[in-house]
Design a protein around this motif. Structure first.
Motif, PDB file in Angstrom:
ATOM      1  N   ALA A  56      11.071  11.175   0.255  1.00  0.00           N
ATOM      2  CA  ALA A  56      10.705   9.786  -0.096  1.00  0.00           C
ATOM      3  C   ALA A  56       9.349   9.756  -0.806  1.00  0.00           C
ATOM      4  N   SER A  76      12.930   5.992  -1.244  1.00  0.00           N
ATOM      5  CA  SER A  76      13.515   6.361   0.051  1.00  0.00           C
ATOM      6  C   SER A  76      14.466   7.536  -0.088  1.00  0.00           C
ATOM      7  N   THR A 112      16.763   8.006   7.620  1.00  0.00           N
ATOM      8  CA  THR A 112      16.281   7.457   6.346  1.00  0.00           C
ATOM      9  C   THR A 112      14.773   7.272   6.428  1.00  0.00           C
ATOM     10  N   ILE A 114      11.407   5.696   4.250  1.00  0.00           N
ATOM     11  CA  ILE A 114      10.983   4.798   3.168  1.00  0.00           C
ATOM     12  C   ILE A 114       9.501   5.038   2.927  1.00  0.00           C
ATOM     13  N   THR A 124       4.496   5.816   4.809  1.00  0.00           N
ATOM     14  CA  THR A 124       5.847   6.341   4.974  1.00  0.00           C
ATOM     15  C   THR A 124       6.300   6.129   6.413  1.00  0.00           C
ATOM     16  N   ASN A 126      10.204   6.064   9.020  1.00  0.00           N
ATOM     17  CA  ASN A 126      11.617   6.439   9.021  1.00  0.00           C
ATOM     18  C   ASN A 126      12.355   5.830  10.202  1.00  0.00           C
TER      19      ASN A 126
END
Length: 193
Positions: A56, A76, A112, A114, A124, A126
């Motif tokens: 990401a 992402s 995931t 971002i 950041t 997740n």
């Protein structure tokens, strides 16, 4: 509302994914789409969310010199994590079939990350969702791959597609995270700006 709070920013989503575009649109915030090519390679020693965090952030690097002060860049990455390894996007039919066979009758994690980037900060975060599949029959896997061509999806499946409807028996965590964007966490982080 969030759109009022973010009115001083111009939001850029760096993703070609129709699912991510649809999910960010559902937050009712204006955004534009800009993408730049980046080779998605990560150090082999990375595990779990370290991989998605790394990728990401990596996806934001081509934009670094172009970002204006009032711009917020959102990048992402999503992986399927199973048996201590990452399943990315399948390169072909054989790989997709293999992945779905591996996911059959077991559980895996969808992770995931971002990354929100501005000229003055980078953040950041997740999210992880645990997904359980029933035993998938070979003809179900074949039908899904031939009909839906899931070659742009981590783990070779989309939860919102046919295979998700007939194959997923349980999810623990965010459904939207499995689609590729934990919108609840994105909303929370954007609200803090």
């Amino acid at each position: 509302m969030l759109s009022t709070k973010l009115s001083k920013y111009s939001i850029i989503l760096a993703s070609n994914s129709p699912r991510r575009q649809e999910l960010i649109k559902s937050l009712d915030i204006p955004f534009t789409i800009k993408t730049k090519e980046v080779e998605e390679i990560y150090p082999k020693e990375l595990k779990h969310s370290e991989i998605t965090d790394y990728l990401a952030i990596l996806k934001s690097t081509p934009f670094k010199n172009d970002l204006k002060e009032n711009e917020l860049l959102i990048t992402s990455d999503t992986i399927v994590w199973m048996h201590n390894k990452a399943l990315g996007k399948p390169k072909n039919y054989k790989e997709a079939f293999q992945m779905l066979k591996e996911l059959s009758n077991t559980k895996h994690k969808v992770i995931t990350s971002i990354c929100i980037t501005n000229t003055s900060f980078q953040k950041t975060f997740n999210d992880t969702t645990i997904v359980s599949f029933k035993e998938l029959l070979d003809d179900e896997i074949e039908y899904y791959i031939n009909t839906y061509k899931p070659f742009d999806k981590a783990g070779a499946y989309g939860i919102q597609e046919w295979i998700g409807k007939i194959g997923i028996i349980k999810i623990e965590g965010s459904y939207f995270n499995v689609m590729g964007f934990p919108v609840h966490k994105l909303y929370k982080e954007l609200s803090k700006l």
